[in-house]
Write a protein that holds these residues in place. Structure first.
Motif, PDB file in Angstrom:
ATOM      1  N   GLN A  95       0.855  -1.289   0.193  1.00 43.28           N
ATOM      2  CA  GLN A  95      -0.100   0.130   0.015  1.00 43.28           C
ATOM      3  C   GLN A  95       0.895   1.277  -0.100  1.00 43.28           C
ATOM      4  OE1 GLN A  95      -3.369  -0.017  -0.474  1.00 43.28           O
ATOM      5  NE2 GLN A  95      -3.119   2.433  -0.649  1.00 43.28           N
ATOM      6  N   PHE A  96       2.013   0.991   0.916  1.00 48.50           N
ATOM      7  CA  PHE A  96       2.705   2.287   0.753  1.00 48.50           C
ATOM      8  C   PHE A  96       3.221   2.704  -0.821  1.00 48.50           C
ATOM      9  CE2 PHE A  96       7.261   3.622   0.175  1.00 48.50           C
ATOM     10  CZ  PHE A  96       7.369   4.938   0.757  1.00 48.50           C
ATOM     11  N   LYS A  97       3.814   1.729  -1.636  1.00 45.19           N
ATOM     12  CA  LYS A  97       4.206   1.668  -2.888  1.00 45.19           C
ATOM     13  C   LYS A  97       3.023   2.446  -3.715  1.00 45.19           C
ATOM     14  CE  LYS A  97       6.155  -0.677  -6.924  1.00 45.19           C
ATOM     15  NZ  LYS A  97       6.561  -1.716  -7.376  1.00 45.19           N
ATOM     16  N   VAL A  98       1.918   1.833  -3.646  1.00 47.47           N
ATOM     17  CA  VAL A  98       0.839   2.486  -4.265  1.00 47.47           C
ATOM     18  C   VAL A  98       0.542   4.018  -3.887  1.00 47.47           C
ATOM     19  CG1 VAL A  98      -1.797   2.532  -4.605  1.00 47.47           C
ATOM     20  CG2 VAL A  98      -0.473   0.228  -4.572  1.00 47.47           C
ATOM     21  N   ASP A  99       0.490   4.224  -2.698  1.00 43.91           N
ATOM     22  CA  ASP A  99       0.325   5.745  -2.236  1.00 43.91           C
ATOM     23  C   ASP A  99       1.546   6.573  -2.686  1.00 43.91           C
ATOM     24  OD1 ASP A  99      -1.813   4.971  -0.773  1.00 43.91           O
ATOM     25  OD2 ASP A  99      -0.794   4.692   1.126  1.00 43.91           O
ATOM     26  N   PHE A 100       2.771   6.147  -2.676  1.00 46.72           N
ATOM     27  CA  PHE A 100       3.826   6.819  -3.080  1.00 46.72           C
ATOM     28  C   PHE A 100       3.744   7.113  -4.683  1.00 46.72           C
ATOM     29  CE2 PHE A 100       8.447   7.160  -4.617  1.00 46.72           C
ATOM     30  CZ  PHE A 100       8.809   8.448  -3.641  1.00 46.72           C
ATOM     31  N   ARG A 102       1.380   7.007  -6.544  1.00 48.68           N
ATOM     32  CA  ARG A 102       0.098   8.006  -6.757  1.00 48.68           C
ATOM     33  C   ARG A 102       0.409   9.458  -6.552  1.00 48.68           C
ATOM     34  NH1 ARG A 102      -3.939  10.296  -3.612  1.00 48.68           N
ATOM     35  NH2 ARG A 102      -3.148   9.299  -1.975  1.00 48.68           N
ATOM     36  N   ILE A 103       1.349   9.751  -5.307  1.00 51.84           N
ATOM     37  CA  ILE A 103       1.697  11.031  -5.262  1.00 51.84           C
ATOM     38  C   ILE A 103       2.658  11.614  -6.173  1.00 51.84           C
ATOM     39  CG2 ILE A 103       3.057  12.507  -3.481  1.00 51.84           C
ATOM     40  CD1 ILE A 103       1.887  10.742  -1.301  1.00 51.84           C
ATOM     41  N   ASN A 105       2.629  10.342  -9.457  1.00 52.00           N
ATOM     42  CA  ASN A 105       2.294  10.458 -10.882  1.00 52.00           C
ATOM     43  C   ASN A 105       0.988  11.472 -10.947  1.00 52.00           C
ATOM     44  OD1 ASN A 105       4.356   8.902 -12.252  1.00 52.00           O
ATOM     45  ND2 ASN A 105       3.387   7.324 -10.840  1.00 52.00           N
ATOM     46  N   GLN A 106       0.076  11.680  -9.998  1.00 50.49           N
ATOM     47  CA  GLN A 106      -1.058  11.831  -9.965  1.00 50.49           C
ATOM     48  C   GLN A 106      -1.519  13.255  -9.393  1.00 50.49           C
ATOM     49  OE1 GLN A 106      -4.082   8.979  -9.221  1.00 50.49           O
ATOM     50  NE2 GLN A 106      -3.005   7.382  -9.750  1.00 50.49           N
ATOM     51  N   MET A 107      -0.797  13.636  -8.462  1.00 49.27           N
ATOM     52  CA  MET A 107      -0.769  15.024  -7.796  1.00 49.27           C
ATOM     53  C   MET A 107      -0.716  16.305  -8.879  1.00 49.27           C
ATOM     54  SD  MET A 107      -1.776  14.207  -4.858  1.00 49.27           S
ATOM     55  CE  MET A 107      -2.999  12.784  -5.839  1.00 49.27           C
ATOM     56  N   LEU A 108      -1.492  16.896  -9.031  1.00 48.30           N
ATOM     57  CA  LEU A 108      -1.536  18.011 -10.118  1.00 48.30           C
ATOM     58  C   LEU A 108      -1.155  19.454  -9.424  1.00 48.30           C
ATOM     59  CD1 LEU A 108      -4.512  17.429 -12.461  1.00 48.30           C
ATOM     60  CD2 LEU A 108      -1.970  16.668 -12.627  1.00 48.30           C
ATOM     61  N   ALA A 116      -1.355  15.083   0.608  1.00 48.64           N
ATOM     62  CA  ALA A 116      -1.283  13.738   0.254  1.00 48.64           C
ATOM     63  C   ALA A 116      -0.009  13.077   0.789  1.00 48.64           C
ATOM     64  CB  ALA A 116      -1.244  13.258  -1.226  1.00 48.64           C
ATOM     65  N   TRP A 117       0.928  13.848   0.665  1.00 48.83           N
ATOM     66  CA  TRP A 117       2.424  13.549   1.283  1.00 48.83           C
ATOM     67  C   TRP A 117       2.302  13.325   2.812  1.00 48.83           C
ATOM     68  CZ3 TRP A 117       6.731  12.182  -1.091  1.00 48.83           C
ATOM     69  CH2 TRP A 117       7.761  11.898  -0.219  1.00 48.83           C
ATOM     70  N   MET A 118       1.633  14.360   3.463  1.00 48.50           N
ATOM     71  CA  MET A 118       1.359  14.396   5.081  1.00 48.50           C
ATOM     72  C   MET A 118       0.566  13.174   5.458  1.00 48.50           C
ATOM     73  SD  MET A 118       3.089  16.861   5.983  1.00 48.50           S
ATOM     74  CE  MET A 118       4.312  18.027   5.300  1.00 48.50           C
ATOM     75  N   GLN A 119      -0.458  13.038   4.459  1.00 48.65           N
ATOM     76  CA  GLN A 119      -1.345  11.907   4.818  1.00 48.65           C
ATOM     77  C   GLN A 119      -0.579  10.512   4.672  1.00 48.65           C
ATOM     78  OE1 GLN A 119      -4.667  11.290   2.111  1.00 48.65           O
ATOM     79  NE2 GLN A 119      -5.746   9.991   3.429  1.00 48.65           N
ATOM     80  N   MET A 120       0.295  10.395   3.431  1.00 49.76           N
ATOM     81  CA  MET A 120       1.207   9.250   3.581  1.00 49.76           C
ATOM     82  C   MET A 120       2.149   9.197   4.793  1.00 49.76           C
ATOM     83  SD  MET A 120       3.939   8.215   0.581  1.00 49.76           S
ATOM     84  CE  MET A 120       5.189   9.621   1.357  1.00 49.76           C
ATOM     85  N   LEU A 121       2.393  10.215   5.375  1.00 52.75           N
ATOM     86  CA  LEU A 121       3.516   9.992   6.356  1.00 52.75           C
ATOM     87  C   LEU A 121       2.973   9.552   7.497  1.00 52.75           C
ATOM     88  CD1 LEU A 121       5.755  13.156   6.278  1.00 52.75           C
ATOM     89  CD2 LEU A 121       6.279  11.078   5.361  1.00 52.75           C
ATOM     90  N   SER A 122       1.456  10.078   7.889  1.00 55.05           N
ATOM     91  CA  SER A 122       0.866   9.677   9.091  1.00 55.05           C
ATOM     92  C   SER A 122       0.455   8.343   8.921  1.00 55.05           C
ATOM     93  CB  SER A 122      -0.233  10.632   9.029  1.00 55.05           C
ATOM     94  OG  SER A 122      -1.224  10.253  10.143  1.00 55.05           O
TER      95      SER A 122
END
Length: 225
Positions: A95-100, A102-103, A105-108, A116-122
């Motif tokens: 799931q970490f790989k998926v989240d990373f 996504r950040i 490739n998809q964040m505009l 999204a980065w802060m959410q991933m860290l948490s």
């Protein structure tokens, strides 16, 4: 000796080899010489944007010689380096790989990226991870929102340079003497220039067709002279 290619894109969206260089060592002063000589070859016209790997010596040299240019890191190298440094996390928690990814490739927008980065860290308890902190601090070099408004010819990686390196290997046999290397490299340049000339002639010969769906004309292709 390391051999590097400086590769760009032409108006047909084909790769163009601008220059090749042999270096004894990959030091700051060597890269500074490369970039100064390249600008001379280009009649003093400096590039707008450059994509490189995360070589620190190259980054310093670019800052010293081409400070006004936009320098970005190859996205593929960033992902590969992250996998090397966070390998256990990649393996244990998909799931970490998926989240990373996504950040990456998809964040505009920058706000989307930051949230999204802060959410991933948490979510993955990475607030104190030194490598994650390091790549976040250099986000302006690789994150998609920071490419907004910067001309990159639709490139986000050094894939064209890697492809040119692979192409060169088909021209130059392993263990070639220097004179053979130079001869075959020139042959590669000749073949690439011939292909570009063919595409230029083809462009001038083809009449452009414009699609028109105006209510007063029949739908279809309308040719404008």
């Amino acid at each position: 000796m390391p051999f590097g290619l400086i590769v760009g894109v032409n108006s047909h969206f084909h790769s163009v080899i601008f220059a090749g260089v042999l270096l004894r060592e990959e030091k700051v002063e060597n890269f500074e010489w490369v970039f100064r000589e390249f600008v001379k070859l280009m009649n003093s016209k400096k590039p707008v944007t450059v994509l490189t790997d995360q070589c620190r010596a190259m980054e310093v040299a670019i800052g010293n010689v081409l400070s006004a240019m936009k320098h970005r890191w190859c996205k593929w190298h960033v992902l590969r380096k992250a996998e090397e440094r966070l390998g256990a996390l990649y393996g244990k928690n998909n799931q970490f790989k998926v989240d990373f990814h996504r950040i990456v490739n998809q964040m505009l927008t920058k706000d989307e990226f930051e949230a999204a980065w802060m959410q991933m860290l948490s979510m993955h308890a990475l607030e104190k991870n030194p490598y994650v902190y390091q790549i976040y601090e250099t986000r302006d070099k690789w994150a998609k929102p920071f490419f907004s408004g910067i001309f990159c010819a639709r490139m986000t990686s050094t894939q064209r340079s890697e492809s040119a390196n692979h192409m060169l290997k088909t021209y130059v046999p392993p263990g070639s003497a220097m004179h053979v290397f130079v001869k075959q490299f020139n042959k590669l340049l000749y073949d690439r220039n011939a292909e570009e000339s063919f595409q230029e002639k083809r462009t001038h010969l083809v009449i452009p067709h414009i699609l028109s769906m105006c209510p007063h004309t029949a739908p279809g292709l309308q040719v404008f002279d």
